[in-house]
Write an enzyme that holds these catalytic residues in place. Structure first.
Site, PDB file in Angstrom:
ATOM      1  N   SER A 276       0.807  -1.197   0.000  1.00  0.00           N
ATOM      2  CA  SER A 276       0.000   0.000   0.000  1.00  0.00           C
ATOM      3  C   SER A 276       0.848   1.257   0.000  1.00  0.00           C
ATOM      4  O   SER A 276       1.616   1.485  -0.926  1.00  0.00           O
ATOM      5  CB  SER A 276      -0.975  -0.051   1.180  1.00  0.00           C
ATOM      6  OG  SER A 276      -2.102   0.714   0.883  1.00  0.00           O
ATOM      7  N   LYS A 301      -0.808  -4.261  -3.170  1.00  0.00           N
ATOM      8  CA  LYS A 301      -2.069  -3.570  -2.873  1.00  0.00           C
ATOM      9  C   LYS A 301      -1.980  -2.152  -3.432  1.00  0.00           C
ATOM     10  O   LYS A 301      -1.249  -1.326  -2.915  1.00  0.00           O
ATOM     11  CB  LYS A 301      -2.349  -3.516  -1.380  1.00  0.00           C
ATOM     12  CG  LYS A 301      -3.672  -2.799  -1.071  1.00  0.00           C
ATOM     13  CD  LYS A 301      -3.919  -2.647   0.407  1.00  0.00           C
ATOM     14  CE  LYS A 301      -5.276  -1.976   0.651  1.00  0.00           C
ATOM     15  NZ  LYS A 301      -5.295  -0.574   0.180  1.00  0.00           N
TER      16      LYS A 301
END
Length: 363
Positions: A276, A301
């Site tokens: 992320s 992600k």
């Protein structure tokens, strides 16, 4: 994690890139989604929910009905703990080994896991009866965290060559240690960042001041506050793009502040627990040819969540888009490939030092 409007120098970005995902450093899934009730509410976007008067049950039903694996409903206390660097758990981090086993990667001193004698390298076999290797790492983390402090989790752990130990540990509120600093070689500063909570970029700035070479260790870092990740990128870039994304068809871009250090040799350590906002940072430094990525492929992600504060002060996060690195790559589902992969028997930290020596770092 979430994104707001285009970042400029001095601007404050309060959006976050998802929930933190690794226990002991940071953690991301807040538990299993509640049972899905029949959909009774229709939403067209996260911003439409700001100020909505939903009960906690209605908010959790909306999360469950959304089909969004990264959606979350956080109480005011949970959201404050997340952004401020506290978490609920037993004080251990986990990761996947090359052969797919779930292993303990970090144990927090003084936590329940340490008190039970769990050590780095122990294999985690079961969590509340479920086989750890058959679950996504995010689900393992969610089960370790549970729903509240004071509850318990049943674990089965095994040290190499030893017997299986069945343990029941109580969850407590713990303070994360997001930044750790050491000097593995003359002139080299290694900064391990486990999550991007409030103030982390300032800690990194102080840590690298005066360094002749830097190892930025993002292994096991699953994200946090995106403004902290962008501010950390700004330490090593002189302006320019960090990340772009589409929010309901509208292009957005986040840029580094001007004046960062573009000369000090920099290696970024990554692994399967790097995700992320940490992938956002690593991808920007890689695309901008500012750092050499060392280690193993990152988690993958690349979605964007938008937080909306509800009438009761809780926060609802729903996915609104995907982000791309400055060169247009999306890590979602594929991750980032390091420039210098570590071999299975190779210690990535030592490899990082050799890479630094190869790019001319001097003490």
């Amino acid at each position: 994690m979430a994104l707001a409007q285009r970042v400029r120098q001095g601007a404050t970005l309060s959006a976050v890139f998802g929930v933190v995902l690794l226990v002991g450093a940071a953690a991301g899934a807040w538990g299993e989604p509640p049972a899905v009730a029949p959909r009774t509410a229709v939403w067209t976007g996260a911003e439409d929910l700001a100020g909505a008067d939903l009960s906690p049950l209605q908010a959790e039903q909306l999360v469950g009905a959304s089909g969004d694996r990264w959606a979350a409903h956080l109480s005011p206390e949970e959201y404050a703990a997340f952004t401020g660097g506290r978490y609920r758990g037993v004080g251990l981090s986990v990761g996947r080994t090359a052969d797919g086993a779930t292993a303990v990667s970090e144990v927090l001193p003084g936590g329940p896991a340490a008190a039970a004698g769990i050590a780095v390298g122990d294999r985690l076999l079961r969590v509340d009866g479920a086989g750890a290797d058959q679950l996504p790492v995010t689900e393992v983390v969610a089960r370790l965290r549970g729903r509240q402090a004071g509850s318990t989790v049943a674990l089965a752990v095994q040290r190499a060559g030893g017997p299986v130990r069945d343990l029941v540990l109580g969850r407590i509120e713990l303070a994360t240690r997001e930044v750790a600093v050491d000097r593995p070689a003359p002139g080299v500063v290694r900064v391990a960042v486990r999550a991007f909570t409030s103030g982390v970029s300032g800690q990194v700035r102080e840590a690298v001041r005066g360094a002749h070479a830097v190892v930025l260790d993002l292994r096991g870092n699953s994200g946090g506050l995106v403004e902290e990740a962008v501010a950390t990128a700004s330490l090593f870039l002189d302006g320019g793009p960090v990340v772009a994304y589409q929010e309901r068809g509208e292009p957005r871009e986040l840029s580094a502040s001007p004046g960062g250090d573009t000369a000090t040799p920099l290696v970024v350590l990554v692994d399967g627990g790097t995700m992320s906002a940490a992938e956002l940072l690593a991808g920007a430094l890689q695309d901008r040819c500012r750092a050499v990525l060392v280690g193993s492929r990152t988690f993958g992600k690349g979605t964007v969540q938008q937080p909306s504060r509800l009438a009761d002060g809780s926060v609802l996060e729903l996915t609104v888009g995907r982000y791309t690195t400055p060169s247009g790559r999306s890590p979602d589902g594929v991750g980032l490939v390091p420039d210098v992969p570590a071999q299975p028997a190779e210690e990535p930290g030592e490899l990082a030092l050799r890479v630094l020596a190869g790019v001319g770092a001097r003490g």
